[in-house]
Scaffold this motif. Structure first.
Motif, PDB file in Angstrom:
ATOM      1  N   GLN A   1     -14.263  -0.571  -5.380  1.00  0.00           N
ATOM      2  CA  GLN A   1     -13.077  -1.188  -4.579  1.00  0.00           C
ATOM      3  C   GLN A   1     -13.159  -1.029  -3.031  1.00  0.00           C
ATOM      4  OE1 GLN A   1     -12.819   2.092  -6.632  1.00  0.00           O
ATOM      5  NE2 GLN A   1     -12.761   0.726  -8.203  1.00  0.00           N
TER       6      GLN A   1
ATOM      7  N   ARG B   1     -12.929   5.757   3.320  1.00  0.00           N
ATOM      8  CA  ARG B   1     -12.627   7.001   3.045  1.00  0.00           C
ATOM      9  C   ARG B   1     -14.021   7.895   2.494  1.00  0.00           C
ATOM     10  NH1 ARG B   1      -8.478   6.670  -0.497  1.00  0.00           N
ATOM     11  NH2 ARG B   1      -9.358   7.097  -2.377  1.00  0.00           N
ATOM     12  N   VAL B   2     -14.455   7.157   1.403  1.00  0.00           N
ATOM     13  CA  VAL B   2     -15.655   7.570   0.729  1.00  0.00           C
ATOM     14  C   VAL B   2     -16.883   7.613   1.793  1.00  0.00           C
ATOM     15  CG1 VAL B   2     -17.508   7.304  -0.835  1.00  0.00           C
ATOM     16  CG2 VAL B   2     -15.042   6.724  -1.427  1.00  0.00           C
TER      17      VAL B   2
ATOM     18  N   ASN C   1       0.820  -1.251   0.146  1.00  0.00           N
ATOM     19  CA  ASN C   1       0.062   0.177   0.234  1.00  0.00           C
ATOM     20  C   ASN C   1       0.862   1.354  -0.068  1.00  0.00           C
ATOM     21  OD1 ASN C   1      -2.493  -1.426   0.026  1.00  0.00           O
ATOM     22  ND2 ASN C   1      -2.589  -1.389   2.307  1.00  0.00           N
TER      23      ASN C   1
ATOM     24  N   LYS D   1      -4.100  -2.039  -7.372  1.00  0.00           N
ATOM     25  CA  LYS D   1      -5.044  -1.507  -6.335  1.00  0.00           C
ATOM     26  C   LYS D   1      -4.561  -1.176  -5.066  1.00  0.00           C
ATOM     27  CE  LYS D   1      -8.982  -4.035  -6.126  1.00  0.00           C
ATOM     28  NZ  LYS D   1      -9.925  -5.284  -6.045  1.00  0.00           N
TER      29      LYS D   1
ATOM     30  N   GLU E   1     -10.823  -1.202  -0.983  1.00  0.00           N
ATOM     31  CA  GLU E   1      -9.818  -0.211  -0.352  1.00  0.00           C
ATOM     32  C   GLU E   1     -10.164   1.072  -0.014  1.00  0.00           C
ATOM     33  OE1 GLU E   1      -9.644  -1.953  -2.973  1.00  0.00           O
ATOM     34  OE2 GLU E   1      -8.296  -3.569  -2.989  1.00  0.00           O
ATOM     35  N   ILE E   2     -11.231   1.525  -0.842  1.00  0.00           N
ATOM     36  CA  ILE E   2     -11.514   3.105  -0.529  1.00  0.00           C
ATOM     37  C   ILE E   2     -12.815   3.336   0.377  1.00  0.00           C
ATOM     38  CG2 ILE E   2      -9.999   3.732  -2.472  1.00  0.00           C
ATOM     39  CD1 ILE E   2     -12.580   4.255  -3.976  1.00  0.00           C
TER      40      ILE E   2
ATOM     41  N   LEU F   1     -19.292   2.889  -6.522  1.00  0.00           N
ATOM     42  CA  LEU F   1     -18.171   2.320  -5.904  1.00  0.00           C
ATOM     43  C   LEU F   1     -17.771   0.812  -6.557  1.00  0.00           C
ATOM     44  CD1 LEU F   1     -17.856   3.291  -2.049  1.00  0.00           C
ATOM     45  CD2 LEU F   1     -16.260   3.912  -3.837  1.00  0.00           C
TER      46      LEU F   1
END
Length: 609
Positions: free
Chosen positions: A468, A474-475, A366, A384, A470-471, A466
């Protein structure tokens, strides 16, 4: 169109009004030809020719007898009867006058390699959609072979999937006809893509062309870095040209009928350095692009090719990744290590991780900067995790560029020597909007203002798009009312195996558990806000790429409009049940999960789903 039922018509003789006779593909080719778009020439063997063949070969009753006892839900019986019907059609004699008309039309278009495609149509069934159910034959050459291919298209009207679809929709088999467009295959000397707006910044004042020598698929694969031409749409003048070195090209192998056999040919030093198309061709192509944008009333993503000095439009489709406004440009005062094509905007810094082969993607952690010659789908897990991506080769439509824009991370492609100049662990900053790579850590203030939740009240819900995991956290912290489109494809790709293969191995529950775990990541982060999950919309080529997929998927000419979405669910019920089981499992804990069914062609199809 003439009033009598012609068996062979030319593209310029038909319009969208002739769909019952020439099918959707044939009608669209006619529309483009009559609009002055230089599509490769060809003709259409009409549905009238097919119906005439069925009558004169006395096949109606024979086919009906074979189909009467059929239970389409008995897969083995369906396959067996489909093969028997197709054999009847391919072994029957085509009326001599029809065969002669096809041969004469092929000779009139100066022979050569052609694509023979199917286009099913039904005059009394406007709601029907037959996309992706019939055959296509590529690289066909010779009068007799073209006639055989047309008859092969007719036979494909009774493929197992087509029979199943008609039976499930309640359509009469003999009300459905099939037209067969026969179109010259362009042996491209140069080829590429054209965007009628700038794809990275969505600048509507610019038109962008990318070009390579040989076949155009090298652009998407990223095997070579294309020339890049920018044109001012207002006065149709060239703003800038980036000429890239190309060491080899791909060409179709002579005599490879029905196969996609391509061969690599090394280029001379003079050829390697030359501009791929002339300035005059750039302007001509740009004018065609503007005509297409006006004709379809929307910015277009166009595939083109040249042959013997003539430009042909191979395909055009709307651009789906437009942004309303471009992000602010960043003026960075630092040492530039590398320059390339700006492929995905944004600025990010981190340690370099050079990945020469997808077997080494685990080294990317990451926040690392992934550096590679080019990327393939096998690189996606590492992409990713990456903060940014830099490649030696490829253009703005290469795999690395497309996936980076999807992930929302900076990307610079076509740097030529990134893997040679950069070192593992070296700290660099990537400016994807300007195509620059800088030495060291450079932090740039974002021009994006993130509001706290509830700061602004709107009557219309603001929902995120959306895919992923991974995010998601945050969103979820942003001022949004939930997820309006949660796409399944990233989660299914992470599972990595074809669900039918897992069912066959008795591992269906494993698929359910893994998909449920992925869904829960989103529903938990957003609870109690709604999360609308779009059930899996993998296309047949994407399913085929999964482990075990080869056994369960057929090749389709255009998977985009083929066996996908709702039509797939009602025929592949076992796989759909796994997905529903995963949804049910998640809803036992999180009641904010909603469901969306993709690619619904008819009301009846939705009812069956």
């Amino acid at each position: 169109m003439k009033s009598k039922p012609n068996f062979v018509v030319w593209f310029n003789e038909v319009t969208k009004k002739d769909i019952p006779l020439v099918g959707g593909k044939g009608a669209n080719l006619g529309e483009m030809t009559n609009a002055g778009i230089p599509v490769p020439p060809g003709f259409i063997v009409t549905a009238a020719a097919y119906f005439d063949f069925i009558e004169k070969a006395s096949l109606h009753d024979k086919i009906k007898t074979l189909l009467e006892p059929l239970d389409v839900h008995d897969s083995k019986q369906l396959q067996e009867i489909a093969l028997k019907v197709q054999k009847l059609i391919t072994e029957a004699k085509m009326p001599p006058e029809t065969a002669r008309a096809i041969e004469e039309a092929y000779v009139k278009m100066e022979k050569g390699l052609v694509a023979v495609r199917s286009s099913a149509t039904a005059e009394d069934l406007p709601e029907a959609s037959f996309a992706g159910q019939q055959a296509t034959f590529l690289n066909i050459q010779g009068e007799k072979d073209v006639v055989v291919a047309v008859q092969g298209c007719w036979a494909s009207l009774f493929g197992a999937r087509a029979i199943f679809y008609r039976q499930e929709q309640g359509f009469e088999h003999f009300k459905v006809g099939i037209a067969v467009p026969v179109q010259r295959m362009v042996q491209s000397e140069a080829a590429g893509v054209m965007f009628t707006v700038e794809p990275t910044t969505s600048d509507k004042g610019k038109l962008i062309i990318e070009a390579v020598l040989g076949l155009g698929e090298m652009i998407v694969s990223g095997d070579v870095t294309p020339d890049h031409y920018s044109i001012n749409k207002k006065d149709v003048k060239i703003l800038s040209k980036e000429i890239k070195k190309q060491e080899w090209k791909l060409v179709k192998q002579a005599g490879a009928h029905g196969k996609a056999d391509n061969i690599k040919i090394d280029l001379t030093k003079e050829e390697q350095a030359k501009q791929k198309i002339t300035d005059a061709e750039i302007i001509e192509l740009a004018k065609i692009g503007l005509t297409l944008e006006k004709h379809y009333d929307f910015p277009q993503d166009v595939e083109w090719a040249t042959e013997n000095g003539k430009i042909y439009i191979v395909q055009t489709r709307p651009i789906t990744t437009l942004k309303e406004t471009a992000g602010a440009a960043h003026d960075i005062d630092a040492t530039v290590l590398l320059s390339g094509a700006p492929a995905s905007p944004g600025v990010a810094w981190g340690p370099v991780k050079i990945v020469p082969d997808p077997s080494q993607i685990d080294k990317v952690l990451n926040g690392d900067i992934l550096v590679a010659e080019m990327t393939t789908p096998d690189f996606v897990p590492a992409m990713k995790r990456a903060a940014a991506i830099v490649t030696d080769r490829g253009g703005r439509t290469a795999h690395a560029a497309i996936v980076s824009r999807e992930l929302g991370i900076p990307c610079v492609v076509g740097c030529e020597k990134a893997t040679a100049i950069l070192k593992d662990g070296q700290i660099i900053t990537v400016d994807g909007g300007n195509g620059k790579v800088y030495q060291g850590k450079i932090e740039v203030k974002s021009d994006v203002i993130i509001r706290a939740r509830g700061e602004v009240k709107t009557k219309t819900k603001l929902l995120a798009n959306l895919a992923q995991p991974e995010i998601v956290d945050r969103v979820a912290k942003r001022d949004v009312d939930g997820i309006g489109l949660l796409r399944a494809e990233f989660m299914v790709a992470e599972i990595g195996e074809h669900p039918s293969a897992m069912i066959e191995e008795g591992r269906g529950q494993e698929f359910v558990d893994k998909l449920a775990a992925g869904l829960s990541t989103f529903t938990k982060a957003f609870h109690p806000r709604q999360v609308v999950y779009r059930t899996n919309d993998f296309k047949s080529n994407e399913y085929k790429a999964l482990k075990g997929g080869e056994k369960f998927e057929q090749d389709e000419e255009n998977p985009m409009i083929g066996y996908r979405g709702a039509s797939r669910y009602i025929s592949d019920i076992a796989t759909f049940k796994l997905e529903l089981a995963a949804i049910k499992k998640v809803r036992q804990t999180y009641d904010n999960l909603w469901v969306m069914i993709p690619f619904v062609r008819t009301v009846a199809e939705m009812e069956r789903t």
